[in-house]
Structures are given as C-alpha cells and as structure tokens.
Scaffold this motif. Sequence first.
Motif, mmCIF file in Angstrom:
data_model
loop_
_atom_site.group_PDB
_atom_site.id
_atom_site.type_symbol
_atom_site.label_atom_id
_atom_site.label_comp_id
_atom_site.label_asym_id
_atom_site.label_seq_id
_atom_site.Cartn_x
_atom_site.Cartn_y
_atom_site.Cartn_z
ATOM 1 N N ALA A 105 44.807 -32.768 -6.609
ATOM 2 C CA ALA A 105 43.706 -32.966 -7.556
ATOM 3 C C ALA A 105 43.492 -31.772 -8.483
ATOM 4 C CB ALA A 105 42.414 -33.235 -6.773
ATOM 5 N N GLN A 106 44.244 -30.678 -8.292
ATOM 6 C CA GLN A 106 44.036 -29.484 -9.118
ATOM 7 C C GLN A 106 44.695 -29.632 -10.488
ATOM 8 O OE1 GLN A 106 41.846 -27.055 -7.838
ATOM 9 N NE2 GLN A 106 41.763 -28.860 -6.491
ATOM 10 N N THR A 107 44.043 -29.069 -11.475
ATOM 11 C CA THR A 107 44.594 -29.103 -12.834
ATOM 12 C C THR A 107 45.630 -27.998 -12.988
ATOM 13 O OG1 THR A 107 42.942 -27.555 -13.680
ATOM 14 C CG2 THR A 107 42.360 -29.909 -13.678
ATOM 15 N N PRO A 108 46.549 -28.147 -13.935
ATOM 16 C CA PRO A 108 47.523 -27.064 -14.175
ATOM 17 C C PRO A 108 46.848 -25.735 -14.515
ATOM 18 C CG PRO A 108 48.219 -29.089 -15.251
ATOM 19 C CD PRO A 108 46.834 -29.340 -14.735
ATOM 20 N N GLU A 109 45.713 -25.794 -15.225
ATOM 21 C CA GLU A 109 45.025 -24.558 -15.591
ATOM 22 C C GLU A 109 44.521 -23.821 -14.352
ATOM 23 O OE1 GLU A 109 44.488 -27.523 -16.898
ATOM 24 O OE2 GLU A 109 45.307 -27.237 -18.930
ATOM 25 N N THR A 110 43.996 -24.562 -13.373
ATOM 26 C CA THR A 110 43.494 -23.939 -12.142
ATOM 27 C C THR A 110 44.625 -23.289 -11.357
ATOM 28 O OG1 THR A 110 41.694 -25.547 -11.979
ATOM 29 C CG2 THR A 110 42.265 -24.351 -9.976
ATOM 30 N N LEU A 111 45.737 -24.007 -11.224
ATOM 31 C CA LEU A 111 46.880 -23.464 -10.499
ATOM 32 C C LEU A 111 47.469 -22.262 -11.226
ATOM 33 C CD1 LEU A 111 48.621 -26.800 -9.442
ATOM 34 C CD2 LEU A 111 47.157 -25.323 -8.050
ATOM 35 N N ARG A 112 47.491 -22.321 -12.559
ATOM 36 C CA ARG A 112 48.012 -21.207 -13.343
ATOM 37 C C ARG A 112 47.157 -19.950 -13.119
ATOM 38 N NH1 ARG A 112 51.006 -20.448 -18.088
ATOM 39 N NH2 ARG A 112 50.332 -18.640 -19.330
ATOM 40 N N ALA A 113 45.829 -20.128 -13.070
ATOM 41 C CA ALA A 113 44.937 -18.989 -12.858
ATOM 42 C C ALA A 113 45.176 -18.357 -11.497
ATOM 43 C CB ALA A 113 43.479 -19.436 -12.988
ATOM 44 N N ALA A 114 45.399 -19.197 -10.482
ATOM 45 C CA ALA A 114 45.656 -18.669 -9.138
ATOM 46 C C ALA A 114 46.974 -17.900 -9.098
ATOM 47 C CB ALA A 114 45.679 -19.813 -8.124
ATOM 48 N N LEU A 115 48.015 -18.448 -9.736
ATOM 49 C CA LEU A 115 49.305 -17.763 -9.767
ATOM 50 C C LEU A 115 49.216 -16.440 -10.525
ATOM 51 C CD1 LEU A 115 51.768 -20.754 -10.363
ATOM 52 C CD2 LEU A 115 51.619 -19.310 -8.324
ATOM 53 N N ARG A 116 48.423 -16.416 -11.578
ATOM 54 C CA ARG A 116 48.273 -15.180 -12.346
ATOM 55 C C ARG A 116 47.656 -14.076 -11.483
ATOM 56 N NH1 ARG A 116 48.589 -14.068 -17.660
ATOM 57 N NH2 ARG A 116 47.595 -12.119 -18.364
ATOM 58 N N LEU A 117 46.633 -14.449 -10.696
ATOM 59 C CA LEU A 117 46.025 -13.463 -9.793
ATOM 60 C C LEU A 117 47.064 -12.927 -8.801
ATOM 61 C CD1 LEU A 117 42.571 -15.123 -8.981
ATOM 62 C CD2 LEU A 117 42.967 -13.068 -10.345
ATOM 63 N N LEU A 137 50.348 -12.716 -9.225
ATOM 64 C CA LEU A 137 51.301 -11.859 -9.920
ATOM 65 C C LEU A 137 50.687 -10.523 -10.333
ATOM 66 C CD1 LEU A 137 53.077 -14.569 -12.106
ATOM 67 C CD2 LEU A 137 54.013 -13.374 -10.119
ATOM 68 N N GLU A 138 49.373 -10.504 -10.494
ATOM 69 C CA GLU A 138 48.689 -9.258 -10.851
ATOM 70 C C GLU A 138 48.360 -8.414 -9.622
ATOM 71 O OE1 GLU A 138 45.296 -10.619 -12.978
ATOM 72 O OE2 GLU A 138 46.354 -10.811 -14.909
ATOM 73 N N GLY A 139 48.825 -8.873 -8.447
ATOM 74 C CA GLY A 139 48.579 -8.108 -7.225
ATOM 75 C C GLY A 139 47.213 -8.332 -6.617
ATOM 76 N N ARG A 140 46.535 -9.391 -7.050
ATOM 77 C CA ARG A 140 45.206 -9.693 -6.525
ATOM 78 C C ARG A 140 45.268 -10.929 -5.623
ATOM 79 N NH1 ARG A 140 41.143 -9.847 -11.417
ATOM 80 N NH2 ARG A 140 42.909 -10.745 -12.570
ATOM 81 N N GLY A 141 46.183 -10.866 -4.657
ATOM 82 C CA GLY A 141 46.386 -12.002 -3.774
ATOM 83 C C GLY A 141 45.171 -12.347 -2.942
ATOM 84 N N ALA A 142 44.437 -11.313 -2.462
ATOM 85 C CA ALA A 142 43.253 -11.574 -1.651
ATOM 86 C C ALA A 142 42.206 -12.329 -2.453
ATOM 87 C CB ALA A 142 42.676 -10.264 -1.122
ATOM 88 N N GLN A 143 42.030 -11.944 -3.718
ATOM 89 C CA GLN A 143 41.059 -12.632 -4.571
ATOM 90 C C GLN A 143 41.509 -14.064 -4.836
ATOM 91 O OE1 GLN A 143 40.209 -10.652 -8.273
ATOM 92 N NE2 GLN A 143 39.107 -12.414 -9.126
ATOM 93 N N ALA A 144 42.807 -14.260 -5.071
ATOM 94 C CA ALA A 144 43.324 -15.610 -5.315
ATOM 95 C C ALA A 144 43.070 -16.512 -4.108
ATOM 96 C CB ALA A 144 44.820 -15.547 -5.626
ATOM 97 N N GLU A 145 43.362 -15.995 -2.918
ATOM 98 C CA GLU A 145 43.141 -16.792 -1.706
ATOM 99 C C GLU A 145 41.665 -17.092 -1.519
ATOM 100 O OE1 GLU A 145 43.711 -16.608 3.153
ATOM 101 O OE2 GLU A 145 44.386 -14.943 1.898
ATOM 102 N N ARG A 146 40.817 -16.075 -1.733
ATOM 103 C CA ARG A 146 39.377 -16.235 -1.537
ATOM 104 C C ARG A 146 38.828 -17.323 -2.455
ATOM 105 N NH1 ARG A 146 38.431 -11.309 -1.923
ATOM 106 N NH2 ARG A 146 37.743 -11.141 -4.080
ATOM 107 N N GLU A 147 39.201 -17.277 -3.731
ATOM 108 C CA GLU A 147 38.680 -18.263 -4.684
ATOM 109 C C GLU A 147 39.223 -19.654 -4.394
ATOM 110 O OE1 GLU A 147 39.417 -16.868 -8.603
ATOM 111 O OE2 GLU A 147 38.080 -15.123 -8.423
ATOM 112 N N ALA A 148 40.509 -19.728 -4.058
ATOM 113 C CA ALA A 148 41.088 -21.041 -3.764
ATOM 114 C C ALA A 148 40.472 -21.638 -2.503
ATOM 115 C CB ALA A 148 42.606 -20.912 -3.600
#
Length: 390
Positions: free
Chosen positions: A227-239, A241-252
């Motif tokens: 159900a996720q949009t490409p924009e949402t998934l893109r934002a998570a992948l960007r986090l 790649l920027e080394g903010r994996g903990a933040q990406a996991e937390r938000e997801a």
Amino acid sequence: MSEYQYYEFAAIDRPLTPQQQAELRSRSTRATITASSFINEYHWGDLKGDPLDWMRRYFDAHVYYANWGSCCLLLRLPRATLEQAVLDAFVLPAERGSAFSASATDEHWILDWSDWDEEGSGDCERFWDEESQHWMARLLPLRDELLRGDTRPLYLGWLARLCGGELDDAAVEPPLPAGLQTLSGAQQALVEYLQIDPDWLAAAAGASEPLPASDETAPALDAWLDAQTPETLRAALRLLLEGRGAQAEREARRRFLDWQRSRQPVVAAPTRRRVADIAVLRQAAAQRRLERERQARDAEEARQRAERRQHLAQLAEQADVVWTDIDRTLQRGTGAAYDRALQSLRALSEALAQAGREREFRLGLDRLQQSHGRRGAWVKRLIAAGWVEK
C-alpha cells in the motif's frame, strides 16, 4: 571497602566531534574518550560534570554504578519515539531520584532508571564480578527496543518504582505490554541491574499476552508494503543511503503500527489493576517460586547423593589400590601425608560400609596399624576419628 564508581557514556546516533571530545577531556585527563564513548573509573573523587547535562549535550546512553550498590541507566530517545501520554502512564507522578523518571529537551526524551542506595545496604555483588563492566553492552539494546515501540522497559521502570515503595496500594498500573513473561536479554539485564523483585514481576506478568509470532506479522507487513507509494519508499531509502538507518526504521515502524491499529477492530482495553490487586497475586507468585526453589534443591541434593553413591561404589571396587595408596602415603611421615591418608581412609570406610563390607575395613585398618602403629601423630588422628582407642 574502598570506594569505586564507574561511569560510561555512549554516543549512538551521531559521533562526538573533535571539539566535543576536547570539552570532555577538559573534565577528565584519565578517562578513555573516543568519538563514541567516555569511560572512567573513580577510586576517589567524582565525575566533574552532571551526567544528565552530558546526556542533553553529547550522549545517547549512560551507565553508572558504585560498589555500595547505587546504579543508574540513562537513555536518550527522539521525542517522536514516545507520545507524552504514553510516557506519563509509566512515570507520573515521579521526579528525578525516583526509580524511574523522564525529562525532556526540545528534541529528546531522557529516561532514567536508577537505584540510589546511599547507605550501601543493598546487594552490590553484581558490580564486583567479572561481568560488571559489561553492563553497557547488556543494557544498550533497550534503546533499540524502545525505538521499535516496545514498552516493556517502561513497565519494568514502573515495577522498579513499585519495588522501591514509591507507589501506594491505590496506584493504578500503566498499560500492560505483551511479552512480559518472555523478556529479552536486555530486559532481563535491567531486572538484575535494578534488582526488581521477581515475585512482583511474576505477578504483573501473569496477565501479559504473549508476543505475536514473526510468521503472524509477515502477512501484515507485506500488505502494508503493497500500500506504500513510491514517494514514501523513496524517502525511506534516501534516509538509509544518508546513513540514517535508525531514523528510517523508526519512521517506517511508526507508520506500519498506525496502519495496523487502524485496521484492527476496536477492543476494550484490559482493566488496569491497582497495586493492591497485584500484591495479592505476588503472594501466590512467591509461594510458587519458593516451591520451585525447594524442588530444585531437592533435585540437586538427589543428584549429588546419586553421584556420591556411584563414586563410593567405584571406590569399593578399587579397595586394594586405595589401601596400597594409603600405606605409601603414610610412609612419608609428614603431617600433610597423615591428613591425606586420613581423608582417603574416611572415604574408603564409607565406601565399604555402603557395600556391606565393614569387617573388611576393620581388617585393613588392623594391617595398617601393624605397619604404622608407632607413628604417634598418625595414631592421634585415628583416635580423634574414633577408629582406635587411646
């Protein structure tokens, strides 16, 4: 007992800058300071700084303990991790100095689990053994658990307050999390660190639902991802790649849990118990624990008796060898030799008695006396043992 205090801080989300390390170095010339940690031990003196202030400015985790029994764990979490209302259920009313409290900065919560034993009346053995300097490694996973939405560490903090006498019988427990009967390794370490009464824990955990199995969660995760949009998934992948994996996991994870709750039927929350209600359950839990301990002791004693019988049976089969060894030992003529011979003789006496061969023992002892009866020190030992008369 000499004084000992241990301070350890850890920077997780972002490393310390060279300037920050220099600021910390100005507070201590002896500490081990890296981009991710500050560690120091004190046998006199104290930390030249306020740990809570250091947590606000530099660090994400702090462990402190002293050899008189006091200890403290501080964890810093992004404010988005916990809603104020959720946290309030576990800490209010509580101030710093409580067994569990929380404070806030503009960006973070700082959670404080503490056991301040200024009189040194508690058990501090956990800070003396060879595992004592591993507390940070054992407790730090609690931070990841909290970031993932696990509230069991918060409930354990509330239990620590209960065990510390901070709550009266009318106090109401916070929302009961699932999985209290199967604590993680870090949560069990927190129980040990704060010396949470196992009977209070068992009483509280009895009504806790089990954690969902991973195979039960997988279909929901797949449905949410679809159900996720490409924009949402893109934002998570960007986090990521920027080394903010903990933040990406937390938000997801937060979005997934919100989605999951929106699809679940509304179910009335379980009744929150009063401390007095849990106290009744604690009495039953204590009785069950005492019975388990009794059964464990009985089983251990039975095992030891069986091992002893087996050992004595083997000794009886080797009686001739033992008699020869005792004879050779006595020929040395020293006090240590006599003590060793007497120890072997006691064991052989018990082994032959178990085998119903007491007469054989008396005959063997008579033979020893014929060879060593003039050794005064040896004879005194036999008299003391009741095997020969004065």
